[in-house]
Design a protein around this motif. Structure first.
Motif: not given
Length: 331
Positions: A218-219, A224-230, A232-239, A247-255
């Motif tokens: 979800g991040r 290949d992994h769950s949100s708890n083990h991510c 790649r995006a743990r410290d990244k800012e959503c655009h 990341f922006e592609n899984v952003c709930l606000s955008k959805r």
């Protein structure tokens, strides 16, 4: 070997039907017990007979006219005592009622019939009577039809056909349950057609896709992994929402915003077209202390103001909320 280390036969009961048959069976168990104990003295064997046989058998021996004073004579006296109670017609009737059990093999069924046939005094006809009973009382109707198609049947041929039928039924169940014979069954070779291979491939890929759907992150959106083990995006800012952790592609606000837009009526939607202001008539107006160029009668449903210009008047102007959605041309 001592008496305590061997399990003795159960006490004999003379009550109930088929006493002669049960006596012969119990006597065979006693003889095996004496042989295992290596007891050879006749008087000691007689003592064990009375001890293991129980109180009912002891009372019968005491009531005999000539019970004998050793093992052999006592056994002969008991054989004569139980033999008059043997009813051959009844024993044959009971033999004909024996049926094959649901999970019983053809060999086990034949062995059970042979044991019961000993009390029927079939003599030389014992194999034929067992064969007839197998045909009449076997569990499988298909196997019975197979027997009846044969011109001449013997007990050996019946057992051979029955074994082949049971082996075929077992392989058929394995094929239905697994799609092919089990790995440890080397007696069957299966020709895998193209349709069979494609079916197995579809099963394989569908199971893989199901696993991917179950572990979608979800991040970052990877499978290949769950949100708890991510990582790649743990410290990244959503655009899109500028929050940290996805990341922006899984952003709930955008959805959620896309879902809200899908529920807006056509009357609330306006489109913005890109125009060339150099070729259109404009005038300059003064808004507070600022002079601003504007388009004369643009025909647009709404008028827009840039962010930089708005910030000049933000301190003294209240911004009102609107339900209208604005889209650029081609959006």
């Amino acid at each position: 070997m001592t008496l305590d280390s061997m399990r003795a036969p159960m006490p004999f009961s003379a009550s109930g039907p088929s006493v002669a048959t049960r006596w012969e069976r119990w006597k065979r168990g006693l003889e095996s017990y004496l042989l295992a104990l290596n007891v050879n003295q006749s008087n000691r064997k007689r003592a064990i007979l009375l001890h293991v046989g129980g109180e009912e058998l002891q009372d019968i021996v005491d009531g005999l006219k000539d019970p004998g004073d050793n093992y052999e004579k006592t056994i002969d006296a008991l054989n004569k005592h139980f033999s008059p109670t043997k009813n051959i017609i009844f024993e044959c009737h009971m033999f004909q009622q024996i049926e094959q059990n649901k999970e019983e093999s053809i060999d086990a069924f034949a062995s059970r019939l042979r044991q019961a046939a000993k009390s029927c005094e079939f003599g030389e006809l014992i194999d034929r009577m067992i064969a007839v009973q197998i045909v009449n009382r076997c569990q499988s109707a298909a196997l019975r039809k197979r027997f009846l198609r044969e011109e001449s049947l013997t007990l050996d041929s019946i057992l051979q056909i029955g074994r082949a039928h049971e082996a075929g039924e077992l392989r058929s169940k394995q094929y239905v349950n697994t799609g092919c014979p089990q790995e440890n069954d080397t007696s069957v070779n299966v020709v895998k057609t193209k349709s069979f291979v494609k079916k197995q491939q579809r099963k394989f890929f569908s199971s893989k896709m199901e696993q991917k759907r179950q572990f979608k992150c979800g991040r970052c959106g990877n499978n290949d992994h769950s949100s708890n083990h991510c990582t790649r995006a743990r410290d990244k800012e959503c655009h899109y929402c500028h929050k940290i952790g996805h990341f922006e592609n899984v952003c709930l606000s955008k959805r959620r915003e896309k879902k809200e837009i899908s529920n807006v009526s056509e009357a609330q939607i306006s489109n913005i077209f890109n125009v060339n202001t150099d070729e259109l008539p404009t005038i300059t107006i003064q808004l507070k202390d600022e002079k601003i160029p504007v388009l004369i009668d643009s025909g647009a449903a709404v008028n827009l103001m840039g962010v930089k210009l708005w910030k000049r008047f933000e301190a003294n102007t209240k911004l009102l909320k609107t339900e209208k959605k604005i889209f650029s041309f081609g959006a």
